[in-house]
Motif scaffolding. Structure first.
Motif, PDB file in Angstrom:
ATOM      1  N   LEU A 134      -7.619  43.445  42.901  1.00  0.00           N
ATOM      2  CA  LEU A 134      -7.263  44.859  42.974  1.00  0.00           C
ATOM      3  C   LEU A 134      -7.306  45.370  44.412  1.00  0.00           C
ATOM      4  CD1 LEU A 134      -9.088  46.398  39.870  1.00  0.00           C
ATOM      5  CD2 LEU A 134      -6.713  45.636  40.049  1.00  0.00           C
ATOM      6  N   PHE A 135      -8.169  44.799  45.237  1.00  0.00           N
ATOM      7  CA  PHE A 135      -8.314  45.253  46.619  1.00  0.00           C
ATOM      8  C   PHE A 135      -7.228  44.705  47.547  1.00  0.00           C
ATOM      9  CE2 PHE A 135     -12.654  45.947  45.089  1.00  0.00           C
ATOM     10  CZ  PHE A 135     -12.925  47.198  45.632  1.00  0.00           C
ATOM     11  N   MET A 136      -6.443  43.755  47.075  1.00  0.00           N
ATOM     12  CA  MET A 136      -5.422  43.149  47.935  1.00  0.00           C
ATOM     13  C   MET A 136      -4.288  44.136  48.237  1.00  0.00           C
ATOM     14  SD  MET A 136      -6.230  40.015  48.780  1.00  0.00           S
ATOM     15  CE  MET A 136      -4.763  39.007  49.045  1.00  0.00           C
ATOM     16  N   ASP A 137      -3.721  44.024  49.435  1.00  0.00           N
ATOM     17  CA  ASP A 137      -2.631  44.926  49.834  1.00  0.00           C
ATOM     18  C   ASP A 137      -1.459  44.871  48.850  1.00  0.00           C
ATOM     19  OD1 ASP A 137      -4.055  45.746  52.025  1.00  0.00           O
ATOM     20  OD2 ASP A 137      -3.004  44.459  53.451  1.00  0.00           O
ATOM     21  N   ARG A 138      -1.178  43.668  48.332  1.00  0.00           N
ATOM     22  CA  ARG A 138      -0.016  43.538  47.432  1.00  0.00           C
ATOM     23  C   ARG A 138      -0.224  44.361  46.162  1.00  0.00           C
ATOM     24  NH1 ARG A 138      -1.942  37.439  46.524  1.00  0.00           N
ATOM     25  NH2 ARG A 138      -3.598  37.889  45.053  1.00  0.00           N
ATOM     26  N   THR A 139      -1.494  44.503  45.715  1.00  0.00           N
ATOM     27  CA  THR A 139      -1.765  45.310  44.524  1.00  0.00           C
ATOM     28  C   THR A 139      -1.667  46.788  44.849  1.00  0.00           C
ATOM     29  OG1 THR A 139      -3.290  43.563  43.773  1.00  0.00           O
ATOM     30  CG2 THR A 139      -3.383  45.672  42.612  1.00  0.00           C
ATOM     31  N   LYS A 165     -14.530  29.823  40.931  1.00  0.00           N
ATOM     32  CA  LYS A 165     -14.982  29.322  42.226  1.00  0.00           C
ATOM     33  C   LYS A 165     -14.617  30.306  43.339  1.00  0.00           C
ATOM     34  CE  LYS A 165     -16.978  26.148  44.708  1.00  0.00           C
ATOM     35  NZ  LYS A 165     -18.409  25.846  44.529  1.00  0.00           N
ATOM     36  N   ILE A 166     -13.417  30.857  43.285  1.00  0.00           N
ATOM     37  CA  ILE A 166     -12.989  31.863  44.272  1.00  0.00           C
ATOM     38  C   ILE A 166     -13.920  33.073  44.211  1.00  0.00           C
ATOM     39  CG2 ILE A 166     -11.170  33.552  44.801  1.00  0.00           C
ATOM     40  CD1 ILE A 166      -9.132  31.372  43.898  1.00  0.00           C
ATOM     41  N   ALA A 167     -14.197  33.551  43.005  1.00  0.00           N
ATOM     42  CA  ALA A 167     -15.080  34.710  42.831  1.00  0.00           C
ATOM     43  C   ALA A 167     -16.483  34.410  43.344  1.00  0.00           C
ATOM     44  CB  ALA A 167     -15.132  35.105  41.352  1.00  0.00           C
ATOM     45  N   GLU A 168     -16.949  33.186  43.134  1.00  0.00           N
ATOM     46  CA  GLU A 168     -18.282  32.781  43.593  1.00  0.00           C
ATOM     47  C   GLU A 168     -18.374  32.815  45.121  1.00  0.00           C
ATOM     48  OE1 GLU A 168     -20.893  28.683  43.811  1.00  0.00           O
ATOM     49  OE2 GLU A 168     -19.509  28.918  42.121  1.00  0.00           O
ATOM     50  N   ILE A 169     -17.344  32.296  45.780  1.00  0.00           N
ATOM     51  CA  ILE A 169     -17.345  32.266  47.247  1.00  0.00           C
ATOM     52  C   ILE A 169     -17.343  33.696  47.800  1.00  0.00           C
ATOM     53  CG2 ILE A 169     -15.962  31.650  49.281  1.00  0.00           C
ATOM     54  CD1 ILE A 169     -14.980  29.195  47.599  1.00  0.00           C
ATOM     55  N   GLY A 175     -10.571  37.679  55.654  1.00  0.00           N
ATOM     56  CA  GLY A 175      -9.839  36.436  55.885  1.00  0.00           C
ATOM     57  C   GLY A 175      -9.884  35.514  54.679  1.00  0.00           C
ATOM     58  N   LEU A 176     -11.070  35.407  54.069  1.00  0.00           N
ATOM     59  CA  LEU A 176     -11.208  34.558  52.880  1.00  0.00           C
ATOM     60  C   LEU A 176     -10.375  35.087  51.717  1.00  0.00           C
ATOM     61  CD1 LEU A 176     -15.041  33.722  52.910  1.00  0.00           C
ATOM     62  CD2 LEU A 176     -13.160  32.072  53.081  1.00  0.00           C
ATOM     63  N   MET A 177     -10.378  36.388  51.536  1.00  0.00           N
ATOM     64  CA  MET A 177      -9.566  36.974  50.452  1.00  0.00           C
ATOM     65  C   MET A 177      -8.087  36.653  50.656  1.00  0.00           C
ATOM     66  SD  MET A 177     -11.386  40.679  49.767  1.00  0.00           S
ATOM     67  CE  MET A 177     -10.167  41.210  48.559  1.00  0.00           C
ATOM     68  N   ASN A 178      -7.636  36.822  51.893  1.00  0.00           N
ATOM     69  CA  ASN A 178      -6.218  36.553  52.171  1.00  0.00           C
ATOM     70  C   ASN A 178      -5.858  35.081  51.968  1.00  0.00           C
ATOM     71  OD1 ASN A 178      -5.414  39.169  52.773  1.00  0.00           O
ATOM     72  ND2 ASN A 178      -6.073  39.015  54.906  1.00  0.00           N
ATOM     73  N   ASP A 179      -6.816  34.190  52.214  1.00  0.00           N
ATOM     74  CA  ASP A 179      -6.552  32.756  52.031  1.00  0.00           C
ATOM     75  C   ASP A 179      -6.720  32.318  50.576  1.00  0.00           C
ATOM     76  OD1 ASP A 179      -5.944  32.354  54.674  1.00  0.00           O
ATOM     77  OD2 ASP A 179      -7.928  31.621  55.238  1.00  0.00           O
ATOM     78  N   LEU A 180      -7.846  32.726  49.960  1.00  0.00           N
ATOM     79  CA  LEU A 180      -8.180  32.227  48.622  1.00  0.00           C
ATOM     80  C   LEU A 180      -7.339  32.871  47.527  1.00  0.00           C
ATOM     81  CD1 LEU A 180     -12.086  32.162  48.908  1.00  0.00           C
ATOM     82  CD2 LEU A 180     -10.523  30.216  49.073  1.00  0.00           C
ATOM     83  N   LEU A 181      -7.012  34.150  47.696  1.00  0.00           N
ATOM     84  CA  LEU A 181      -6.289  34.863  46.633  1.00  0.00           C
ATOM     85  C   LEU A 181      -4.771  34.711  46.746  1.00  0.00           C
ATOM     86  CD1 LEU A 181      -8.491  38.090  46.509  1.00  0.00           C
ATOM     87  CD2 LEU A 181      -8.516  36.193  44.893  1.00  0.00           C
ATOM     88  N   ARG A 217      -5.544  28.583  50.858  1.00  0.00           N
ATOM     89  CA  ARG A 217      -6.690  27.665  50.910  1.00  0.00           C
ATOM     90  C   ARG A 217      -7.137  27.418  49.476  1.00  0.00           C
ATOM     91  NH1 ARG A 217     -12.079  28.972  54.386  1.00  0.00           N
ATOM     92  NH2 ARG A 217     -10.506  29.059  56.044  1.00  0.00           N
ATOM     93  N   ARG A 218      -7.144  26.180  49.065  1.00  0.00           N
ATOM     94  CA  ARG A 218      -7.536  25.838  47.695  1.00  0.00           C
ATOM     95  C   ARG A 218      -9.001  25.445  47.656  1.00  0.00           C
ATOM     96  NH1 ARG A 218      -2.968  24.994  44.383  1.00  0.00           N
ATOM     97  NH2 ARG A 218      -4.475  25.249  42.695  1.00  0.00           N
TER      98      ARG A 218
END
Length: 420
Positions: free
Chosen positions: A128-133, A169-173, A406-412, A416-417
């Motif tokens: 929800l916090f991503m710019d695309r949303t 895993k993404i949510a955990e990081i 940076g992590l949000m932009n990569d992981l979401l 970055r897998r």
């Protein structure tokens, strides 16, 4: 085997991810209640949009059903994601903790109850916090003064959907980084409390005093004096602004500041927003204040003050105070001038209509406590040490927030897998 990417309506995502609508993976606004009719004598927590601060639920009211406002209608459960549908670009989004299970939120929220076999609540929240949303929200919302989304709009919002183990895993990081930010936040609050307490103690009681006296500015140590600010200064200097229509007056090598540039208790190279030329200085009312003196906002941003660690030119919103260093320690004075009592006093004295201001004569006559110089220096050192600690903690928070972004932009986006 390395997988490629595919183009989608929300951008490139990995080939093994899907694009889904929120209505596909959540139930939107699944429970409602009219507390006034259905539970008039029951007490509830009522979550309003203003209750959400930094992705946490704070300042929640308790209400009795019969007194509930008309917007108190949506029932929330633990792990529901609630998102503000009124001005969603303000990002009032949060996961409901166990404490508020079964409580009520405003109809200004959409309640998203995740279908657990499809989507992880924290993964949804981060999306929800991503710019695309937010961009999708901006396109869909309607209304003038209070633009908002309706339930149908919320159900249409699209997000990428990795396999459930990868979501977790993404949510955990990202949660690990959030926990680190939370710890720094707690340290900042603690240090701010310490600083406030020390200012109150040191600027009124000093260090190691046992005898006190009543004065025009309150009770202070017997050894201290009460003097006017003008008694410890050689000169009070007003500033000005070179004409912005003359290009050769600007982008020189003379640092020049306005009140907006006073964001800390000192001014250094990093504080400078603009530079002027020698010609700009000579053809305007701007004046250079030599380093290690006081600069105070007397027109815009009234009450802000700082010690300039560098020679700096000032504009008309500021007054430079050339101090007698044999009588006054600059940082002791800046701490006193930034105490809540003095800031409030200066703000209340402001006059004028469009731009308020404090006359220079008033600043000169401002009464201040004056400890012996060595004690001033010691008090200033203690408070400056605490302030530096606070500054380091704030910088650490900023760094963690950059890492999280940076992590949000990569992981979401799947750039970055993660291994699951």
């Amino acid at each position: 085997m390395l997988l490629g990417f595919k183009e989608t309506p929300i951008g490139k995502i990995p080939e093994d991810w899907e694009v889904v609508r929120l209505g596909d993976v959540t139930k939107v606004n699944p429970e409602s209640i009219n507390p006034a009719k259905e539970a008039p004598d029951e007490e509830f927590y009522y979550i309003e949009i203003d209750s959400i601060q930094n992705s946490k639920i704070k300042s929640v009211k308790k209400i009795i059903g019969k007194n509930a406002p008309s917007r108190a209608r949506r029932v929330v459960r633990e792990n529901d994601v609630i998102m503000s549908t009124v001005r969603p670009y303000l990002k009032a989004f949060v996961i409901v903790p166990k404490k508020y299970d079964g409580q009520i939120c405003s109809t200004g929220f959409a309640v998203l109850r995740c279908k657990n076999e499809l989507i992880e609540p924290k993964y949804l929240l981060y999306n929800l916090f991503m710019d695309r949303t937010i961009e999708q929200c901006n396109r869909l919302m309607v209304g003038g003064q209070y633009p908002a989304l309706n339930q149908s709009h919320v159900e249409q919002l699209k997000i990428p959907l990795p396999p459930l183990p990868e979501q977790r895993k993404i949510a955990e990081i990202l949660s690990t980084v959030d926990e680190a930010i939370q710890k720094v936040d707690e340290a900042i609050v603690k240090t701010e409390r310490l600083k406030k307490g020390l200012m109150q103690e040191l600027l009124t009681k000093g260090i190691g005093h046992t005898e006190f006296k009543d004065t025009e500015i309150g009770r202070i140590p017997k050894e201290w004096e009460v003097v006017r600010l003008g008694d410890v200064a050689y000169e009070f200097i007003s500033g000005g602004t070179p004409s912005t229509k003359v290009a050769k007056y600007w982008n020189g090598d003379i640092p020049w500041i306005r009140s907006v540039h006073i964001t800390k208790f000192y001014i250094d190279e990093r504080s400078i927003g603009q530079y002027i030329t020698k010609e700009g200085l000579e053809n305007s009312a701007a004046k250079i204040i030599p380093k290690n003196n006081l600069i105070i906002a007397t027109r815009v941003g009234i009450g802000k003050s700082a010690v300039n660690l560098i020679d700096v030119a000032i504009n008309q919103d500021l007054t430079g105070i050339m101090l007698n260093k044999s009588k006054a320690e600059p940082f002791f004075l800046v701490w006193y001038l930034n105490s809540p009592k003095i800031v409030s006093l200066l703000e209340s004295f402001s006059r004028g209509t469009t731009i308020k201001g404090i006359p220079q004569d008033y600043i000169k006559k401002l009464l201040i406590p004056l400890p012996p110089l060595p004690e001033q220096q010691k008090i200033a050192e203690i408070l400056s040490t605490v302030d530096k600690k606070l500054e380091l903690e704030r910088k650490r928070k900023e760094k963690l927030e950059r890492i999280k972004k940076g992590l949000m932009n990569d992981l979401l986006t799947g750039r970055r897998r993660v291994k699951v």
